[in-house]
Motif scaffolding. Sequence first.
Motif, mmCIF file in Angstrom:
data_model
loop_
_atom_site.group_PDB
_atom_site.id
_atom_site.type_symbol
_atom_site.label_atom_id
_atom_site.label_comp_id
_atom_site.label_asym_id
_atom_site.label_seq_id
_atom_site.Cartn_x
_atom_site.Cartn_y
_atom_site.Cartn_z
ATOM 1 N N THR A 52 55.674 39.807 32.380
ATOM 2 C CA THR A 52 56.032 39.991 33.106
ATOM 3 C C THR A 52 56.790 39.403 34.196
ATOM 4 O OG1 THR A 52 53.987 41.288 34.313
ATOM 5 C CG2 THR A 52 54.739 42.043 32.019
ATOM 6 N N PRO A 53 56.933 39.904 34.915
ATOM 7 C CA PRO A 53 58.271 39.436 35.967
ATOM 8 C C PRO A 53 56.894 38.981 37.059
ATOM 9 C CG PRO A 53 59.659 41.423 35.980
ATOM 10 C CD PRO A 53 58.193 41.346 34.397
ATOM 11 N N ALA A 54 55.696 40.153 37.191
ATOM 12 C CA ALA A 54 54.838 39.413 38.406
ATOM 13 C C ALA A 54 53.702 38.637 37.699
ATOM 14 C CB ALA A 54 53.582 40.596 38.650
ATOM 15 N N PRO A 100 39.582 38.835 41.357
ATOM 16 C CA PRO A 100 38.585 38.233 40.650
ATOM 17 C C PRO A 100 37.486 37.612 40.623
ATOM 18 C CG PRO A 100 40.399 39.324 39.842
ATOM 19 C CD PRO A 100 40.784 38.985 40.860
ATOM 20 N N SER A 101 36.568 37.096 41.366
ATOM 21 C CA SER A 101 35.367 36.357 41.500
ATOM 22 C C SER A 101 34.875 35.680 40.467
ATOM 23 C CB SER A 101 35.106 36.226 43.126
ATOM 24 O OG SER A 101 36.327 36.384 43.538
ATOM 25 N N PHE A 159 42.900 42.868 46.387
ATOM 26 C CA PHE A 159 42.847 44.667 46.157
ATOM 27 C C PHE A 159 44.568 44.622 45.815
ATOM 28 C CE2 PHE A 159 40.516 42.779 50.303
ATOM 29 C CZ PHE A 159 39.095 43.448 49.253
ATOM 30 N N SER A 160 45.340 44.711 45.232
ATOM 31 C CA SER A 160 46.217 45.014 44.377
ATOM 32 C C SER A 160 45.885 44.962 42.693
ATOM 33 C CB SER A 160 47.548 44.359 45.173
ATOM 34 O OG SER A 160 47.637 43.181 44.684
ATOM 35 N N THR A 176 46.468 39.274 37.652
ATOM 36 C CA THR A 176 47.890 39.086 36.786
ATOM 37 C C THR A 176 47.556 38.423 35.932
ATOM 38 O OG1 THR A 176 48.826 40.210 38.621
ATOM 39 C CG2 THR A 176 50.502 39.325 37.043
ATOM 40 N N ALA A 177 47.158 37.495 35.767
ATOM 41 C CA ALA A 177 46.959 35.643 35.169
ATOM 42 C C ALA A 177 46.124 35.759 34.167
ATOM 43 C CB ALA A 177 46.762 34.860 35.878
ATOM 44 N N MET A 178 44.967 37.419 34.396
ATOM 45 C CA MET A 178 44.087 37.659 32.678
ATOM 46 C C MET A 178 44.461 39.087 32.383
ATOM 47 S SD MET A 178 40.957 36.117 34.908
ATOM 48 C CE MET A 178 40.899 37.325 36.408
ATOM 49 N N ARG A 179 43.893 38.912 31.019
ATOM 50 C CA ARG A 179 43.774 39.783 29.884
ATOM 51 C C ARG A 179 42.192 39.834 29.711
ATOM 52 N NH1 ARG A 179 43.230 38.826 24.840
ATOM 53 N NH2 ARG A 179 44.161 37.346 24.061
ATOM 54 N N PHE A 180 42.070 40.642 29.410
ATOM 55 C CA PHE A 180 40.325 41.295 29.140
ATOM 56 C C PHE A 180 40.256 41.712 27.797
ATOM 57 C CE2 PHE A 180 36.910 44.369 29.558
ATOM 58 C CZ PHE A 180 35.706 42.890 30.131
ATOM 59 N N GLU A 181 39.314 41.241 27.192
ATOM 60 C CA GLU A 181 38.712 42.005 26.392
ATOM 61 C C GLU A 181 37.225 42.456 25.927
ATOM 62 O OE1 GLU A 181 38.516 39.218 22.787
ATOM 63 O OE2 GLU A 181 41.409 39.054 22.831
#
Length: 141
Positions: free
Chosen positions: A25-27, A77-78, A41-42, A132-137
């Motif tokens: 995506t653009p982001a 996320p940390s 927080f976004s 935005t750089a990650m996906r979660f499973e």
Amino acid sequence: MGEQKNKSGQNWSTLSKAQWMQRLTPAQFHVLREHGTERAFSGPFWDSFQPGRYFCVGCGNALFDSDSKFDAGCGWPSFFQAVHEGAVREYEDRSHMMVRTEIRCGACDGHLGHVFDDGPPPTGLRYCLNGTAMRFEPATD
């Protein structure tokens, strides 16, 4: 950086800007390929603590497990450690008139965020990532 290939043999370092723009995506493109940062927080995952694993949205490389995630109060996320050695790479970042340690995906070299030495035990590290750089499973029982 050496050749980084996915399971189907794709060499990530040979993808063109146009190919990355088609994949993301653009982001996601702004963060991963242009070293952007989402606003605190976004983005996704900053306040999520569901059991599971986080992967690079660009290439699918495993990055962090939820058991190393913590609430740093920073709005991103940390985590205190990567899922395995080589999952992420560190680079000196001298942008914005400061010196920081940038974190990139160990497979596709996409920008993920930064790491700081103010995290909790056992590592004392705080990997501060753009959601935005990650996906979660989610974990499966």
